[in-house]
Design a protein around this motif. Structure first.
Motif, PDB file in Angstrom:
ATOM      1  N   UNK A  92      80.369  44.486  37.612  1.00  0.00           N
ATOM      2  CA  UNK A  92      79.205  45.356  37.518  1.00  0.00           C
ATOM      3  C   UNK A  92      79.536  46.715  38.120  1.00  0.00           C
ATOM      4  N   UNK A  93      78.837  47.711  37.650  1.00  0.00           N
ATOM      5  CA  UNK A  93      78.975  49.057  38.212  1.00  0.00           C
ATOM      6  C   UNK A  93      77.575  49.562  38.547  1.00  0.00           C
ATOM      7  N   UNK A  94      77.362  50.049  39.761  1.00  0.00           N
ATOM      8  CA  UNK A  94      78.345  50.229  40.830  1.00  0.00           C
ATOM      9  C   UNK A  94      78.680  48.917  41.534  1.00  0.00           C
ATOM     10  N   UNK A  95      79.738  48.958  42.341  1.00  0.00           N
ATOM     11  CA  UNK A  95      80.132  47.782  43.106  1.00  0.00           C
ATOM     12  C   UNK A  95      79.098  47.488  44.192  1.00  0.00           C
ATOM     13  N   UNK A  96      79.012  46.234  44.656  1.00  0.00           N
ATOM     14  CA  UNK A  96      78.075  45.925  45.742  1.00  0.00           C
ATOM     15  C   UNK A  96      78.534  46.563  47.051  1.00  0.00           C
ATOM     16  N   UNK A  97      77.575  46.798  47.935  1.00  0.00           N
ATOM     17  CA  UNK A  97      77.877  47.423  49.219  1.00  0.00           C
ATOM     18  C   UNK A  97      77.420  46.483  50.335  1.00  0.00           C
ATOM     19  N   UNK A  98      78.366  46.131  51.210  1.00  0.00           N
ATOM     20  CA  UNK A  98      78.049  45.328  52.393  1.00  0.00           C
ATOM     21  C   UNK A  98      79.187  45.497  53.392  1.00  0.00           C
ATOM     22  N   UNK A  99      79.025  44.883  54.583  1.00  0.00           N
ATOM     23  CA  UNK A  99      80.064  44.927  55.612  1.00  0.00           C
ATOM     24  C   UNK A  99      81.023  43.770  55.349  1.00  0.00           C
ATOM     25  N   UNK A 100      82.230  44.025  54.855  1.00  0.00           N
ATOM     26  CA  UNK A 100      83.118  42.915  54.461  1.00  0.00           C
ATOM     27  C   UNK A 100      83.526  42.024  55.626  1.00  0.00           C
ATOM     28  N   UNK A 101      83.686  42.599  56.810  1.00  0.00           N
ATOM     29  CA  UNK A 101      84.112  41.770  57.943  1.00  0.00           C
ATOM     30  C   UNK A 101      83.011  40.801  58.359  1.00  0.00           C
ATOM     31  N   UNK A 102      81.764  41.278  58.408  1.00  0.00           N
ATOM     32  CA  UNK A 102      80.668  40.398  58.794  1.00  0.00           C
ATOM     33  C   UNK A 102      80.411  39.334  57.729  1.00  0.00           C
ATOM     34  N   UNK A 103      80.390  39.748  56.462  1.00  0.00           N
ATOM     35  CA  UNK A 103      80.128  38.781  55.396  1.00  0.00           C
ATOM     36  C   UNK A 103      81.272  37.771  55.298  1.00  0.00           C
TER      37      UNK A 103
END
Length: 489
Positions: A377-388
């Motif tokens: 999908x565009x745009x890409x999802x946004x989150x904190x990769x280290x926490x998730x």
């Protein structure tokens, strides 16, 4: 038809239909009145022509003959005057085929003086109808409709010593003008001002109320405020609409929202105290067990003078210290609120990296560990990769500890509307029914060696991302789902 809007709409439709039906009935009534006037006018000219024939018969009964001169014409004019005196709006006379008009009279004419001239505009019609009556030997009529009136010319044969003589009468029947037409116009104007005015006013009321109700509905609807999947803390404070009836409802909703907010704060405080009590009890229990083990090992080591048990006791004490350190680390991770650092993440690479961390342990336990993502999908999802990733690590470790050899664990990520859905499913025995309601609370665990903080940490990370975690229904095994916004606002 249970809503006020539908009832008002039905009333508006009834008003419009009533107005159209009433206007149609008024027009039909006017048409019938015009037809009745036309029939009465036809009867009037026919009767006037018979009266003229009777007067002519009375006149010629005493006539001894003579030439057609001015004196005879004056006498015949007097006959026509007398015959038509009672026929209001009727003019007529006596006609001879060769000589034309012998007499003409219009005794009810409302002009400035008596009308004595034959109407030139209708002369052809008068000549035609008299010729028809003379030819057929019976009464004949001609009707010539106009824009606002119908001209009726009637002729009847006259018996007497003069050959080829007929009597004729003529009148005009008004169909589109006159008092009845004016009354129709007045009625239609009144109808338009009342019924259609009321319908227009009701339509405006319906439109205004619908708009104001939509504003209230929009303010209360999570979907229209971009809050789908996010917990609404308090009811929004609604602005006055300007309609007294709706404003009473708005005031009641605002008052209820304030009371609910106060109750929520009190309930949250009570819940925090209860959670603190449960956490304190669980923490005391978790700390007491390692301390008791260390005390027992130390006492046993001291009881032997040669120190042969000191090494084993120290190893056990170090293991329990590591256990306490892991417990405190998890506890700090759960209680310390750290805001996520949102970045765009490639889901496929993220999941591959997360799963690879646990690949060796899964292989050692003969468990198939796979990862999958939905379409790009565009745009890409946004989150904190280290926490998730830490949240997924806890779920995967939990699944590895509960899945028997030969089982399978699936880690998936896909988009669901405006949310990112992360899913960890295993083929283990599932979650015991007695643990489901308190599964994400601290120190709630189904394993004797567990701390019960892993799922609590997952919930805190999901909530920091404005989402949540849940145990989904599944036919077998356990399925945990983390749902967070795809693009946080």
């Amino acid at each position: 038809m249970h809503s006020l809007r539908s009832r008002l709409l039905a009333l508006w439709i009834m008003l419009v239909v009533s107005g159209i039906a009433t206007g149609y009935l008024l027009f039909e009534s006017f048409q019938q009145t015009a037809n009745a006037r036309l029939a009465r006018s036809e009867e009037l000219v026919a009767r006037a022509c018979r009266d003229l024939a009777d007067r002519y018969q009375f006149f010629v009964a005493a006539w001894h003959g003579g030439p057609i001169d001015d004196r005879l014409r004056q006498q015949l004019t007097a006959v026509a005057q007398t015959a038509l005196a009672a026929a209001n709006g009727v003019e007529g006379g006596i006609w001879k085929a060769d000589d034309g008009s012998l007499a003409y009279a219009y005794p009810t004419y409302e002009g400035t003086g008596p009308k004595t001239d034959l109407p030139a505009a209708e002369l052809n019609s008068i000549r035609e109808v008299n010729a028809e009556a003379l030819r057929s030997g019976r009464a004949a009529s001609i009707k010539q409709p106009g824009r606002s009136q119908v001209l009726i010319v009637h002729a009847c044969p006259l018996q007497g010593p003069l050959p080829e003589v007929t009597g004729w009468t003529m009148t005009r029947a008004f169909t589109a003008e006159g008092p009845a037409y004016n009354q129709l116009l007045a009625g239609l104007v009144v109808l338009a001002l009342t019924i259609f005015g009321s319908a227009a006013w009701l339509a405006r009321v319906l439109y205004v109320w619908s708009r104001k109700i939509d504003l209230i509905e929009t303010a209360l609807d999570d979907r229209k405020n971009g809050l789908v999947g996010l917990p609404r803390v308090d009811l929004p404070r609604l602005a006055p609409t300007g309609a007294p009836e709706l404003d009473r409802l708005v005031d009641a909703l605002n008052s209820t929202g304030e009371r609910l907010s106060a109750e929520r704060r009190r309930a949250a405080a009570a819940e925090r105290l209860a959670a603190l009590g449960r956490m304190s009890a669980g923490l005391a229990h978790e700390i007491r067990n390692p301390i008791a083990a260390m005390r027992l090992k130390a006492e046993n080591a001291l009881a032997v003078p040669d120190g042969s048990r000191s090494s084993a006791a120290l190893n056990t004490i170090l293991q329990q210290v590591d256990r306490l350190d892991a417990l405190l680390r998890d506890l700090l991770e759960m209680t310390q609120s750290r805001d996520p650092s949102f970045v765009e993440v490639d889901l496929a690479a993220f999941l591959a990296r997360t799963v690879d961390t646990h690949r060796d342990l899964a292989s050692a336990r003969s468990i198939a560990l796979t990862a999958g993502t939905g379409p790009t999908f565009s745009p890409l999802p946004k989150f904190d990769p280290s926490q998730v990733q830490r949240a997924l690590d806890n779920l995967i470790i939990n699944a590895l500890q509960n899945t028997p050899a030969g089982g399978a664990i699936t880690v998936e990520a896909r988009r669901k509307n405006d949310m990112l859905l992360l899913r960890v499913a295993d083929t283990g025995p599932g979650v015991a029914e007695e643990l489901r309601e308190r599964l994400f609370e601290p120190f709630v665990t189904g394993r004797a060696d567990g701390t019960g903080l892993g799922l609590a940490i997952v919930r805190e990370i999901a909530r920091h991302h404005h989402g949540d975690v849940r145990l989904a229904e599944a036919a077998g095994g356990a399925v945990f789902e983390i749902e967070i916004p795809w693009q946080p606002s």
